[in-house]
Motif scaffolding. Sequence first.
Motif, PDB file in Angstrom:
ATOM      1  N   TRP A 176       0.772  -1.210  -0.060  1.00  0.00           N
ATOM      2  CA  TRP A 176       0.029  -0.066   0.021  1.00  0.00           C
ATOM      3  C   TRP A 176       0.625   1.305   0.064  1.00  0.00           C
ATOM      4  O   TRP A 176       0.491   2.376  -0.610  1.00  0.00           O
ATOM      5  N   VAL A 233       0.321   4.352  -2.592  1.00  0.00           N
ATOM      6  CA  VAL A 233       0.125   5.586  -2.230  1.00  0.00           C
ATOM      7  C   VAL A 233       1.283   6.480  -2.843  1.00  0.00           C
ATOM      8  O   VAL A 233       1.071   7.694  -3.097  1.00  0.00           O
ATOM      9  N   LEU A 244      -4.492  14.224   1.841  1.00  0.00           N
ATOM     10  CA  LEU A 244      -4.932  12.912   2.257  1.00  0.00           C
ATOM     11  C   LEU A 244      -3.893  11.966   1.918  1.00  0.00           C
ATOM     12  O   LEU A 244      -3.686  10.940   2.709  1.00  0.00           O
ATOM     13  N   LEU A 245      -3.287  11.988   0.669  1.00  0.00           N
ATOM     14  CA  LEU A 245      -2.460  11.038   0.337  1.00  0.00           C
ATOM     15  C   LEU A 245      -0.986  10.917   1.282  1.00  0.00           C
ATOM     16  O   LEU A 245      -0.457   9.984   1.856  1.00  0.00           O
ATOM     17  N   THR A 254      -2.016   9.665   4.441  1.00  0.00           N
ATOM     18  CA  THR A 254      -2.067   8.285   4.541  1.00  0.00           C
ATOM     19  C   THR A 254      -0.621   7.586   4.474  1.00  0.00           C
ATOM     20  O   THR A 254      -0.314   6.568   5.227  1.00  0.00           O
ATOM     21  N   ARG A 255       0.133   8.354   3.802  1.00  0.00           N
ATOM     22  CA  ARG A 255       1.546   7.591   3.813  1.00  0.00           C
ATOM     23  C   ARG A 255       2.480   7.870   4.987  1.00  0.00           C
ATOM     24  O   ARG A 255       2.952   6.802   5.593  1.00  0.00           O
ATOM     25  N   ALA A 264       0.562   7.596   8.209  1.00  0.00           N
ATOM     26  CA  ALA A 264       0.232   6.727   8.819  1.00  0.00           C
ATOM     27  C   ALA A 264       0.681   5.180   8.456  1.00  0.00           C
ATOM     28  O   ALA A 264       1.157   4.409   9.427  1.00  0.00           O
ATOM     29  N   LEU A 265       0.780   5.062   7.292  1.00  0.00           N
ATOM     30  CA  LEU A 265       1.501   3.618   6.750  1.00  0.00           C
ATOM     31  C   LEU A 265       3.045   3.772   7.264  1.00  0.00           C
ATOM     32  O   LEU A 265       3.433   2.790   7.869  1.00  0.00           O
TER      33      LEU A 265
END
Length: 479
Positions: A127, A131, A311-312, A315-316, A318-319
């Motif tokens: 993922w 992303v 948002l990306l 998200t990155r 968070a990953l």
Amino acid sequence: MSEQRVRAGRTATIFAAMAALAIAAYQFLPDEMWWRTAWQVGVGWAGVAALLIGAHRLPRPERLPWWLFAAGVFSNSTGIAVADIAEAWYGLVDMPTPADPFFLGLYPTCAAALAILIRRRDARSDWAALVDAATITTGFGLLAWVYVIAPVNLGDSMDRLAHATQVAYPIGDLLLIPMTTRLLRAGGSRGAPFWWITGSLTAFLLGDSAWVVLDDMGDTGEALLEVPRFTTGLESVFLVGFVLFGVACLHQGAREMTAPADARPAGLGKGLLALLAGASLIAPAVLAAQTATGEVADGWSIAACSAVLFLLVVTRMALLIRHVERQADRVRELARSDELTGLPNRRAWNDELPRALERARRNSEPVAVAILDLDHFKRYNDTYGHPAGDQLLKAASAAWHAALRDVDVIARFGGEEFVVLLPAAGAGDARRAMTRALAATPLGQTFSDGPAVWDGVEDLRRVARTGRRGALRGEGGRS
């Protein structure tokens, strides 16, 4: 190195040298269209021939991505001849021309080839890589929208098919950008063929971007295209893209391109981080450029792109945090585990013992501890070798673990010495546990054991600090 690999390396070197000479000679050709057309098509078809020859040397299941690259290069290079013939013989210069399907054929075939390579090299879901690809595509997608797609006016003389053709080129580039990014983020071999393929795709993207910039420059761009050396240099970028695919396929490491990945690549290298940062800054840069001109014509597009990029990025992050947490958990687990047997190590034992004794004190339950020491282990090592000794330790620890209860804890204390924690077990329970362990000991080996039961009086802090049987009451023996 096998003779076949030597021949493959020699062939790739010869082809690369001849291609470099051909591209260099292209800079000095007469300013005659047919000369230049034949030369460009010839270089492109040479790249196709190299791809087909190199693919033929590979096992049949590994040929498909190279065939797809060959199809894309053949389609695009053939489009050069079709375009010049259409213009010289039929006066077809306005979009769509008969050459456009040939030029556009490069994008889906290369994207399909990349998808196959990525799938075979790294079939696991990643993922973070997705992303990253989405971030880069979103940033460059805004550039394509603002400067290529949005300016197309449906009310001008171009019909809908012409509009679709004009828009298809930046969309094709946007298709290759995430696929190239995903290839760079995938696992697998990163030998010379990997970088030749990456270089070829980069050459096509740079060439297409240059044409877009020149088109947006209006009269200045047209003036630059009238300069022979400038146009020749720009066309050479595509020639480089044609031949690099062939060099990659002829290289002796081409078969490794489809080999499964052994390990994950690094999460965020400096190059990737710089690319992600640049893609994320495209939206504010476009906004600043339009603000400087006094008119923000694409405010909604910039706002939407900024929101998606935000948002990306979140998200990155968070990953990445999850990845760091998993790595930290893994490090903690390794720090408490014995590398050879997988059992808890001395550190884990010293942490668990005081907790077990405290529970026993609160619940007024007995707790037993046993020390197991394989007999004559040094002699076994000297006789059969250290690898055999390691196998004995692994087999014995696994057998003892299976013979004990689920609530019991066995740890490797050091060398051939192991310790066993037996909650809610008295002296008889400890002796029976040792009997079961002895019966399970592999290869006819025996061990000396020292079972003991805590008296419920000795200071817990001393027990935790020393980890010795001095805090226990019992008798050892030999099983």
